[in-house]
Motif scaffolding. Structure first.
Motif, mmCIF file in Angstrom:
data_model
loop_
_atom_site.group_PDB
_atom_site.id
_atom_site.type_symbol
_atom_site.label_atom_id
_atom_site.label_comp_id
_atom_site.label_asym_id
_atom_site.label_seq_id
_atom_site.Cartn_x
_atom_site.Cartn_y
_atom_site.Cartn_z
ATOM 1 N N HIS A 24 0.808 -1.221 0.000
ATOM 2 C CA HIS A 24 0.000 0.000 0.000
ATOM 3 C C HIS A 24 0.842 1.272 0.000
ATOM 4 C CE1 HIS A 24 0.860 -0.537 4.269
ATOM 5 N NE2 HIS A 24 0.643 0.762 4.399
ATOM 6 N N LEU A 25 2.177 1.146 -0.047
ATOM 7 C CA LEU A 25 3.062 2.311 -0.053
ATOM 8 C C LEU A 25 3.890 2.351 -1.330
ATOM 9 C CD1 LEU A 25 4.470 2.324 3.597
ATOM 10 C CD2 LEU A 25 2.667 3.781 2.636
ATOM 11 N N THR A 37 8.018 8.222 1.156
ATOM 12 C CA THR A 37 6.975 7.232 0.920
ATOM 13 C C THR A 37 5.614 7.914 0.921
ATOM 14 O OG1 THR A 37 6.762 6.711 3.271
ATOM 15 C CG2 THR A 37 8.283 5.361 1.986
ATOM 16 N N SER A 39 1.175 6.872 0.628
ATOM 17 C CA SER A 39 0.143 5.849 0.538
ATOM 18 C C SER A 39 -0.572 5.972 -0.797
ATOM 19 C CB SER A 39 -0.838 5.983 1.704
ATOM 20 O OG SER A 39 -1.450 7.257 1.673
ATOM 21 N N ARG A 40 -1.396 5.017 -1.092
ATOM 22 C CA ARG A 40 -2.160 5.042 -2.335
ATOM 23 C C ARG A 40 -3.125 6.223 -2.341
ATOM 24 N NH1 ARG A 40 0.838 2.618 -5.801
ATOM 25 N NH2 ARG A 40 1.525 0.616 -5.057
#
Length: 194
Positions: A24-25, A37, A39-40
């Motif tokens: 998810h990253l 980084t 997230s989606r």
């Protein structure tokens, strides 16, 4: 006596960290030695990116179109130890007859598109857009789903120069592509947010 400063991590070390990230990253190296980084993206971002990609099908040689290889969320190694993951990017078929089977790609794109999200907008505009221009990417788009706006930048003298905009028009011709795109469908219903 002071300890010598530790050397920043190499590209290879940071890329290994990126490969180990949870699904998810996404990781990028926008400045040498620094891993970022994210997230989606949210629904507005996903819709705009998906429909932009769908609108570019007539140009995308991957799916029978003509003139371009259009790639979503592709890791690209830029000069200076940077790794960027544009939301969309394109390579002219005349310059890159076949995309290499490598990851990250080391061939720089001819066009990059960033769809703004609240968490990434600053880096997309202040860091990535100038990096694309300095590196020789000919065209860049900034797609803002909140303002329902597409800004088109051409690289001129190593800098991004705003050359076209489209805001909520039913259709628009946006360089470097020479066909109409139905951009009004890219946005979620609702008023433009300021």
């Amino acid at each position: 006596m002071a300890q010598p400063a530790a050397a920043p991590p190499t590209f290879e070390e940071l890329y290994e960290r990126i490969r180990a990230l949870p699904e998810h990253l996404t990781g990028e190296i926008l400045e040498p030695g620094v891993l970022r980084t994210m997230s989606r993206p949210g629904k507005r971002h996903r819709r705009a990116a998906r429909l932009c990609l769908h609108g570019l099908v007539p140009f995308d040689a991957n799916v029978g179109g003509v003139g371009w290889w259009i790639e979503p969320e592709t890791e690209i190694r830029f000069p200076g130890g940077r790794l960027v993951v544009p939301d969309l990017c394109g390579f002219r078929v005349e310059r890159v007859p076949e995309l290499p089977d490598e990851n990250p790609l080391t061939v720089l794109p001819d066009w990059c598109c960033e769809v703004l999200s609240p968490r990434t907008a600053r880096d997309d505009v202040a860091v990535k857009l100038p990096l694309y221009a300095r590196s020789g990417v000919g065209w860049s788009w900034i797609v803002d789903p909140m303002r329902r706006l597409v800004e088109v930048f051409e690289t001129v003298g190593g800098r991004p120069a705003l050359t076209a905009t489209a805001q909520d028009e039913a259709c628009a011709v946006l360089p470097p592509f020479n066909g109409e795109l139905a951009i009004a469908s890219w946005w979620l219903p609702g008023a433009v947010e300021e």
